[in-house]
Design an enzyme around this catalytic site. Structure first.
Site, PDB file in Angstrom:
ATOM      1  N   ARG A 199       0.706  -1.091  -0.050  1.00 28.18           N
ATOM      2  CA  ARG A 199       0.092  -0.511  -0.202  1.00 28.18           C
ATOM      3  C   ARG A 199       0.788   1.033  -0.535  1.00 28.18           C
ATOM      4  O   ARG A 199       1.589   1.141   0.349  1.00 28.18           O
ATOM      5  CB  ARG A 199      -0.732  -0.034   1.356  1.00 28.18           C
ATOM      6  CG  ARG A 199      -1.768  -0.403   0.603  1.00 28.18           C
ATOM      7  CD  ARG A 199      -2.798  -1.480   2.541  1.00 28.18           C
ATOM      8  NE  ARG A 199      -2.225  -1.693   3.665  1.00 28.18           N
ATOM      9  CZ  ARG A 199      -2.229  -0.595   4.560  1.00 28.18           C
ATOM     10  NH1 ARG A 199      -2.439   0.192   5.270  1.00 28.18           N
ATOM     11  NH2 ARG A 199      -1.219  -1.390   5.806  1.00 28.18           N
ATOM     12  N   ARG A 239       1.011   8.274   5.475  1.00 25.33           N
ATOM     13  CA  ARG A 239      -0.178   9.065   6.452  1.00 25.33           C
ATOM     14  C   ARG A 239      -0.058  10.365   5.987  1.00 25.33           C
ATOM     15  O   ARG A 239       1.055  11.144   6.591  1.00 25.33           O
ATOM     16  CB  ARG A 239       0.244   8.060   7.794  1.00 25.33           C
ATOM     17  CG  ARG A 239      -0.090   6.833   8.076  1.00 25.33           C
ATOM     18  CD  ARG A 239       0.423   6.451   9.642  1.00 25.33           C
ATOM     19  NE  ARG A 239       0.700   5.646   9.627  1.00 25.33           N
ATOM     20  CZ  ARG A 239       1.151   5.317  10.777  1.00 25.33           C
ATOM     21  NH1 ARG A 239       0.629   5.577  11.688  1.00 25.33           N
ATOM     22  NH2 ARG A 239       1.308   3.719  11.279  1.00 25.33           N
ATOM     23  N   ARG A 261      18.535 -13.505   7.635  1.00 27.84           N
ATOM     24  CA  ARG A 261      19.025 -12.663   7.930  1.00 27.84           C
ATOM     25  C   ARG A 261      19.443 -12.562   9.490  1.00 27.84           C
ATOM     26  O   ARG A 261      18.314 -13.339  10.410  1.00 27.84           O
ATOM     27  CB  ARG A 261      18.734 -11.445   7.638  1.00 27.84           C
ATOM     28  CG  ARG A 261      18.257 -11.033   6.825  1.00 27.84           C
ATOM     29  CD  ARG A 261      19.828 -11.064   5.200  1.00 27.84           C
ATOM     30  NE  ARG A 261      20.011  -9.532   5.859  1.00 27.84           N
ATOM     31  CZ  ARG A 261      20.926  -8.917   5.183  1.00 27.84           C
ATOM     32  NH1 ARG A 261      21.602  -9.739   4.731  1.00 27.84           N
ATOM     33  NH2 ARG A 261      21.509  -7.687   5.587  1.00 27.84           N
ATOM     34  N   ARG A 265      19.496   0.518  13.362  1.00 30.07           N
ATOM     35  CA  ARG A 265      18.863   1.543  14.283  1.00 30.07           C
ATOM     36  C   ARG A 265      19.739   1.668  15.502  1.00 30.07           C
ATOM     37  O   ARG A 265      20.121   0.398  15.107  1.00 30.07           O
ATOM     38  CB  ARG A 265      17.898   1.432  14.266  1.00 30.07           C
ATOM     39  CG  ARG A 265      17.070  -0.238  14.379  1.00 30.07           C
ATOM     40  CD  ARG A 265      16.310  -0.621  14.725  1.00 30.07           C
ATOM     41  NE  ARG A 265      15.897  -2.283  15.301  1.00 30.07           N
ATOM     42  CZ  ARG A 265      14.560  -2.655  15.057  1.00 30.07           C
ATOM     43  NH1 ARG A 265      13.598  -1.589  15.067  1.00 30.07           N
ATOM     44  NH2 ARG A 265      14.507  -3.941  15.973  1.00 30.07           N
ATOM     45  N   GLU A 318      22.029  -1.813  15.701  1.00 22.18           N
ATOM     46  CA  GLU A 318      21.910  -2.726  15.195  1.00 22.18           C
ATOM     47  C   GLU A 318      22.648  -2.791  13.830  1.00 22.18           C
ATOM     48  O   GLU A 318      22.037  -2.104  13.148  1.00 22.18           O
ATOM     49  CB  GLU A 318      20.109  -2.697  15.128  1.00 22.18           C
ATOM     50  CG  GLU A 318      19.680  -4.178  15.206  1.00 22.18           C
ATOM     51  CD  GLU A 318      18.159  -4.433  15.187  1.00 22.18           C
ATOM     52  OE1 GLU A 318      17.917  -3.975  16.431  1.00 22.18           O
ATOM     53  OE2 GLU A 318      17.559  -4.852  14.061  1.00 22.18           O
ATOM     54  N   TYR A 327       8.073 -14.902   9.639  1.00 19.49           N
ATOM     55  CA  TYR A 327       8.115 -14.091  10.676  1.00 19.49           C
ATOM     56  C   TYR A 327       7.012 -14.066  10.967  1.00 19.49           C
ATOM     57  O   TYR A 327       5.936 -13.452  10.624  1.00 19.49           O
ATOM     58  CB  TYR A 327       8.565 -12.142   9.567  1.00 19.49           C
ATOM     59  CG  TYR A 327       8.742 -11.161  11.015  1.00 19.49           C
ATOM     60  CD1 TYR A 327       9.126 -10.832  11.731  1.00 19.49           C
ATOM     61  CD2 TYR A 327       7.178 -10.698  11.402  1.00 19.49           C
ATOM     62  CE1 TYR A 327       9.320 -10.385  12.950  1.00 19.49           C
ATOM     63  CE2 TYR A 327       7.661  -9.691  12.387  1.00 19.49           C
ATOM     64  CZ  TYR A 327       8.152  -9.825  13.125  1.00 19.49           C
ATOM     65  OH  TYR A 327       8.729  -9.183  13.977  1.00 19.49           O
ATOM     66  N   ASP A 329       4.753 -11.954  14.133  1.00 21.76           N
ATOM     67  CA  ASP A 329       5.461 -11.187  15.391  1.00 21.76           C
ATOM     68  C   ASP A 329       4.525 -11.448  16.657  1.00 21.76           C
ATOM     69  O   ASP A 329       3.879 -12.779  16.635  1.00 21.76           O
ATOM     70  CB  ASP A 329       3.842  -9.745  15.296  1.00 21.76           C
ATOM     71  CG  ASP A 329       4.570  -8.794  14.584  1.00 21.76           C
ATOM     72  OD1 ASP A 329       5.675  -8.579  15.343  1.00 21.76           O
ATOM     73  OD2 ASP A 329       4.380  -8.021  13.972  1.00 21.76           O
TER      74      ASP A 329
HETATM   75  C1  LIG Z   1      14.354  -8.593  16.304  1.00 24.71           C
HETATM   76  C2  LIG Z   1      13.031  -9.485  16.253  1.00 24.71           C
HETATM   77  C3  LIG Z   1      12.529  -7.951  16.746  1.00 24.71           C
HETATM   78  C4  LIG Z   1      11.447  -8.397  16.731  1.00 24.71           C
HETATM   79  N1  LIG Z   1      10.506  -7.468  17.694  1.00 24.71           N
HETATM   80  C5  LIG Z   1       9.133  -7.534  17.511  1.00 24.71           C
HETATM   81  C6  LIG Z   1       7.815  -6.619  18.167  1.00 24.71           C
HETATM   82  O1  LIG Z   1       8.185  -5.491  18.385  1.00 24.71           O
HETATM   83  N2  LIG Z   1       6.651  -7.099  18.430  1.00 24.71           N
HETATM   84  C7  LIG Z   1       5.895  -8.587  18.420  1.00 24.71           C
HETATM   85  O2  LIG Z   1       4.629  -8.742  18.091  1.00 24.71           O
HETATM   86  N3  LIG Z   1       6.900  -9.276  17.194  1.00 24.71           N
HETATM   87  C8  LIG Z   1       8.758  -8.448  17.812  1.00 24.71           C
HETATM   88  N4  LIG Z   1       9.116  -9.815  17.036  1.00 24.71           N
HETATM   89  C9  LIG Z   1       8.649 -11.193  16.777  1.00 24.71           C
HETATM   90  C10 LIG Z   1       9.250 -12.387  17.612  1.00 24.71           C
HETATM   91  O3  LIG Z   1      10.148 -12.523  18.244  1.00 24.71           O
HETATM   92  C11 LIG Z   1       8.219 -13.997  17.804  1.00 24.71           C
HETATM   93  O4  LIG Z   1       6.636 -13.604  17.871  1.00 24.71           O
HETATM   94  C12 LIG Z   1       8.504 -14.811  18.811  1.00 24.71           C
HETATM   95  O5  LIG Z   1      10.029 -14.730  19.673  1.00 24.71           O
HETATM   96  C13 LIG Z   1       8.502 -15.892  18.584  1.00 24.71           C
HETATM   97  O6  LIG Z   1       8.167 -17.176  19.410  1.00 24.71           O
HETATM   98  P1  LIG Z   1       8.584 -19.154  19.623  1.00 24.71           P
HETATM   99  O7  LIG Z   1       8.692 -19.541  20.250  1.00 24.71           O
HETATM  100  O8  LIG Z   1       8.054 -19.076  18.226  1.00 24.71           O
HETATM  101  O9  LIG Z   1      10.410 -18.722  18.482  1.00 24.71           O
HETATM  102  P2  LIG Z   1      11.863 -18.004  19.566  1.00 24.71           P
HETATM  103  O10 LIG Z   1      11.665 -17.417  20.498  1.00 24.71           O
HETATM  104  O11 LIG Z   1      12.517 -17.776  18.440  1.00 24.71           O
HETATM  105  O12 LIG Z   1      12.101 -19.463  20.537  1.00 24.71           O
HETATM  106  C14 LIG Z   1      12.991 -20.513  19.868  1.00 24.71           C
HETATM  107  C15 LIG Z   1      13.508 -21.238  21.361  1.00 24.71           C
HETATM  108  O13 LIG Z   1      13.550 -22.204  21.067  1.00 24.71           O
HETATM  109  C16 LIG Z   1      15.227 -22.912  21.354  1.00 24.71           C
HETATM  110  N5  LIG Z   1      15.344 -23.413  20.575  1.00 24.71           N
HETATM  111  C17 LIG Z   1      15.766 -23.764  18.592  1.00 24.71           C
HETATM  112  N6  LIG Z   1      15.706 -24.625  18.334  1.00 24.71           N
HETATM  113  C18 LIG Z   1      16.514 -25.748  19.310  1.00 24.71           C
HETATM  114  C19 LIG Z   1      17.018 -27.189  20.065  1.00 24.71           C
HETATM  115  N7  LIG Z   1      17.399 -28.003  18.808  1.00 24.71           N
HETATM  116  N8  LIG Z   1      16.821 -27.864  20.666  1.00 24.71           N
HETATM  117  C20 LIG Z   1      16.679 -26.855  21.915  1.00 24.71           C
HETATM  118  N9  LIG Z   1      15.893 -25.355  21.928  1.00 24.71           N
HETATM  119  C21 LIG Z   1      15.536 -24.977  20.677  1.00 24.71           C
HETATM  120  C22 LIG Z   1      15.344 -21.009  20.732  1.00 24.71           C
HETATM  121  O14 LIG Z   1      16.538 -21.388  22.036  1.00 24.71           O
HETATM  122  C23 LIG Z   1      15.042 -20.573  21.203  1.00 24.71           C
HETATM  123  O15 LIG Z   1      14.934 -20.034  22.293  1.00 24.71           O
HETATM  124  C24 LIG Z   1      10.987  -9.551  16.834  1.00 24.71           C
HETATM  125  C25 LIG Z   1      11.353 -10.171  16.449  1.00 24.71           C
HETATM  126  C26 LIG Z   1      12.963  -9.940  16.263  1.00 24.71           C
HETATM  127  C27 LIG Z   1      13.981 -10.756  15.641  1.00 24.71           C
END
Ligand SMILES: Cc1cc2nc3c(=O)[nH]c(=O)nc-3n(C[C@H](O)[C@H](O)[C@H](O)COP(=O)(O)OP(=O)(O)OC[C@H]3O[C@@H](n4cnc5c(N)ncnc54)[C@H](O)[C@@H]3O)c2cc1C
Length: 387
Positions: free
Chosen positions: A177, A181, A253, A283, A304, A352, A354
């Protein structure tokens, strides 16, 4: 029954909690020395500032059930994300501008005093490159929507640093889009519910995991040979990792954070972007501004940097271009032919996500799984299709 959650992030915690409440025995393992996954927050010992160790996390959602869910475990205090960017104006002067591009940005950037309708006409009739009839790339789409000056100051350099490629190599679909704004709303997100957990995300996830049927084992790397010890595994690690990368690696990345401290207020806001391509970081985050209800003299900041992930790096953002999607499709086929495991979360489904979407999907997955148990149906490899 006995279920294993690989990963103590939001996915593992929410699914584990739901199944624990249904009476099952849950083990949660994580290779890291802490719970919380990438949402992990930690209070800095010297300054007392709550630091978002894996990058800034702001909670925002329109999903009332998810909002009620997180508020059931932690108090959320009001927080609006108001991002600024340091970029050059059309005369080549450095300035600080408001993001996302809004009426304040336009008026400051072009040194004008336009009202909303005037600004819309100015951008769409005088700035937008209307010679581009059918934009194919991100660059063409941005030029078509906002024109060269805004594109170069606010989209080009940042995108090149974030994705490591020129916007002419990225698809137009990224910019769906008009990214502008025509009012003074500088709230980064449109969502109805926005806030920050008062005691940080680690405390919140700790409370989700705090159930008598849940055992958490940290610094424990999951080994696929252990899967047979459980009735089912929920795997929030990297999808290709489950298969020992046998078809190749899905591209990500990664981010490098250069931490520094400051006495006082370094930049006056939580997030300052840097739009110029010759500033190597994307940033700077000043973490104490995420908790405006706290007072800290000292400050902790992160510069970062974004780059392609190597095998030993933390995978942050899935690339999901044509090549990666083809490989993903092959891994999905392998996963669907496997039983006893469900792939979940941002790494397990290579998307990705949130935090609110992660929680929504985790709740739906846990409920779907309970239904499978009741009907005797085989639990699928994915409750949410990665493609
Ligand atoms: C830089 C960044 C900024 C972000 N900012 C926002 C935001 O502002 N707002 C928002 O809503 N969301 C944000 N997010 C998204 C948010 O981080 C994710 O929604 C969330 O972390 C997903 O949770 P998850 O449990 O799926 O994955 P993860 O948090 O990645 O958890 C997965 C876990 O599995 C573990 N793991 C992986 N493989 C193994 C293995 N073989 N054995 C044991 N442990 C293992 C890892 O160590 C990790 O702790 C952001 C993401 C990033 C990268």
């Amino acid at each position: 029954m006995k279920f294993l959650m690989v990963g103590a992030g939001l996915s593992g915690a929410v699914i584990g909690r739901h199944l624990a409440e249904a009476g099952h025995e849950i083990t949660v393992v994580d290779s890291r020395p802490h719970i919380g996954g990438n949402c992990y927050t930690e209070r800095d010992a010297d300054t007392g500032v709550m630091v978002h160790i894996y990058g800034p996390h702001i909670f925002h959602t329109d999903d009332a059930e998810v909002w009620d869910y997180v508020n059931g475990f932690e108090t959320f205090l009001p927080y609006k994300n108001r991002v600024k960017t340091t970029s050059r104006d059309p005369q080549g002067e450095l300035g600080v501008f408001s993001l996302p591009v809004n009426l304040h940005t336009i008026n400051q950037f072009f040194r004008k005093t336009l009202r909303p309708d005037e600004a819309r006409s100015f951008i769409t009739e005088e700035q937008a490159d209307t010679s581009i009839a059918d934009p194919q790339t991100f660059e063409e789409q941005a030029m078509r929507f906002v024109g060269k000056d805004l594109y170069e100051a606010f989209f080009k350099g940042y995108t090149m640093k974030q994705w490591g490629c020129h916007p002419s190599e990225l698809p137009a679909s990224i910019l769906k889009r008009l990214p502008v704004r025509f009012n003074y709303d500088d709230n980064y997100f449109f969502h109805k519910f926005q806030g920050m957990p008062e005691s940080g995300y680690t405390a919140m996830i700790g409370k989700i995991l705090d159930h008598p049927n849940i055992t958490v084992k940290l610094e424990t790397v999951f080994d696929r040979s252990e899967a047979g010890d459980y009735d089912h595994v929920f795997y929030s690690g990297p999808l290709d990792g489950w298969f020992d990368y046998e078809l190749g690696r899905l591209g990500y990345r990664t981010l490098d954070f250069e931490r520094f401290t400051y006495e006082g207020d370094y930049q006056g806001c939580a997030v300052m972007n840097y739009g110029e391509v010759d500033v190597p970081y994307t940033r700077i985050t000043e973490h104490k501004h995420f908790t405006p209800w706290e007072n800290h003299e000292g400050s902790v900041l992160y510069r970062e940097f974004s780059r392609a992930a190597e095998p030993e790096d933390i995978p942050y953002y899935p690339i999901r271009q044509v090549e990666e999607k083809a490989l993903l499709s092959d891994y999905v086929k392998l996963a669907e032919a496997t039983s006893g495991v469900t792939f979940v979360g941002r790494l397990g489904t290579y998307r990705y996500l949130d935090m609110d979407v992660t929680i929504r999907e985790a709740l739906d997955t846990a409920r779907g799984f309970v239904q499978c148990l009741e009907t005797g149906e085989k639990a699928p490899a994915f409750f949410v299709a990665p493609l």
